[in-house]
Design an enzyme around this catalytic site. Sequence first.
Site, PDB file in Angstrom:
ATOM      1  N   LYS A 189       1.135  -1.536   0.601  1.00  0.00           N
ATOM      2  CA  LYS A 189      -0.472   0.181   0.110  1.00  0.00           C
ATOM      3  C   LYS A 189       0.990   1.233  -0.069  1.00  0.00           C
ATOM      4  CE  LYS A 189      -2.336  -0.628   4.085  1.00  0.00           C
ATOM      5  NZ  LYS A 189      -3.258  -0.544   5.132  1.00  0.00           N
ATOM      6  N   HIS A 190       0.323   2.521  -0.938  1.00  0.00           N
ATOM      7  CA  HIS A 190       0.964   3.598  -0.753  1.00  0.00           C
ATOM      8  C   HIS A 190       0.407   3.923   1.067  1.00  0.00           C
ATOM      9  CE1 HIS A 190       2.394   7.397  -1.247  1.00  0.00           C
ATOM     10  NE2 HIS A 190       2.381   7.865  -2.019  1.00  0.00           N
ATOM     11  N   PRO A 191       1.438   5.128   1.390  1.00  0.00           N
ATOM     12  CA  PRO A 191       0.506   5.236   2.986  1.00  0.00           C
ATOM     13  C   PRO A 191       0.183   6.751   2.865  1.00  0.00           C
ATOM     14  CG  PRO A 191       3.683   6.150   2.774  1.00  0.00           C
ATOM     15  CD  PRO A 191       2.786   5.229   1.090  1.00  0.00           C
ATOM     16  N   ASN A 192      -0.442   7.370   1.574  1.00  0.00           N
ATOM     17  CA  ASN A 192      -1.078   8.951   1.861  1.00  0.00           C
ATOM     18  C   ASN A 192      -1.765   8.743   0.608  1.00  0.00           C
ATOM     19  OD1 ASN A 192       0.883   9.375   3.756  1.00  0.00           O
ATOM     20  ND2 ASN A 192       2.879  10.302   2.568  1.00  0.00           N
ATOM     21  N   PHE A 252      -3.527   2.150  -4.035  1.00  0.00           N
ATOM     22  CA  PHE A 252      -2.886   2.703  -5.171  1.00  0.00           C
ATOM     23  C   PHE A 252      -1.543   1.491  -4.130  1.00  0.00           C
ATOM     24  CE2 PHE A 252       1.222   4.232  -5.695  1.00  0.00           C
ATOM     25  CZ  PHE A 252       1.462   5.791  -6.724  1.00  0.00           C
TER      26      PHE A 252
END
Length: 374
Positions: A226-229, A233
């Site tokens: 995952k993307h943190p932000n 994504f």
Amino acid sequence: MKPFDGLLIADFTHVLSGPFCTMLLCDLGARVIKLERPEIGEDSRQFGPFIDGISMYFETVNRGKESIGVNLKDPNDLALVKNIIKQADVVVENFRPGTMAKLGLDYDSLCKLNPRIIFASISGFGQSGSMSQLPAYDELIQAMSGFMSVTGEPDGPPIKAGPSVSDMLAGVYCFSAIATALYQREKTGKGCQIDIAMFDAMLSFLESDVVSDKMLHKIPSRIGNKHPNISPFSTFKCKDDDIVICAATDKLFASACDVMGLDQLKNDPKCQSNKDRLAHNDLIKAAFEKSLGNDTVANWYDKFVKAGVPAGPINNVNQALSLKVVKERDMIVKAGKYQLPGCPLKFSTNKETGTRKEAPKVNADGAKIKKEFK
């Protein structure tokens, strides 16, 4: 005409970070003289994999260079080395800090011989600071920089990146610093000393993780793919394998939903902004995978490409190298009989040929270099 035609590089580097830097300089036209131990050469000549007794590890980052075997503790060889440096533009080394000074080849000594010399050093923790004398290798730097702590699945152990990213990154930073110093020298007429630390390089690549720690007082943790932000994504399961979907904007999210027939999700009040989608990431992942499970990665990829949604399969190395774009952009070159990664730096004034001179045997150019710089 290549960008660095006419530049002379005295290359004291070994293993990976330094040789990768000097290979980039060589690819762009610089003459790189590799100064290594007589007979046995530098350490990575002993690293596999091997083809016909030749180290492919060494070959990959030393193509196109010249080699001379020198004993830096021998007065005659040391005098020859200094003659080379008098005419050189750049010295690159990645010994432990203090090693070059013990040999009388530190920056302060060499700039007396050649005030225009650019002296670039790569080390684990830099030329200064309380950790400067510590030994370092890629995995150690990945661990100590915090990089490994944010790599892997949330419920799994820390994982290092596959390639030696801290070595390669330090090499790229050193290359860019040398190019910058050459530009500066055009204005000042003087060289300078460059200090690149693998640890610094990795810290600089932690992007938002540093901000999370210093500004939000939250220690970043592993979040898998995952993307943190940003959401959605990540990787998502299809009928046969995983696909990566990077729907980083409201428009891309809507387009991805259209491709998968997820009108209800697209219009869901909980998914109208990135902030909303981050808060409901599990809801989105479940909806995506329910739809994606009806078809294969290849078919979904075609649909996403047509819709302009950033998505793609998780290729193995062979699949990646089989893409047409690899040949179109000369990202595999021939160095002698070997096929090696190409140079990613492309210039309109420098047409790629797809071929390189292979890495030198130990002292392959010794006689010629001795005659030239005696």
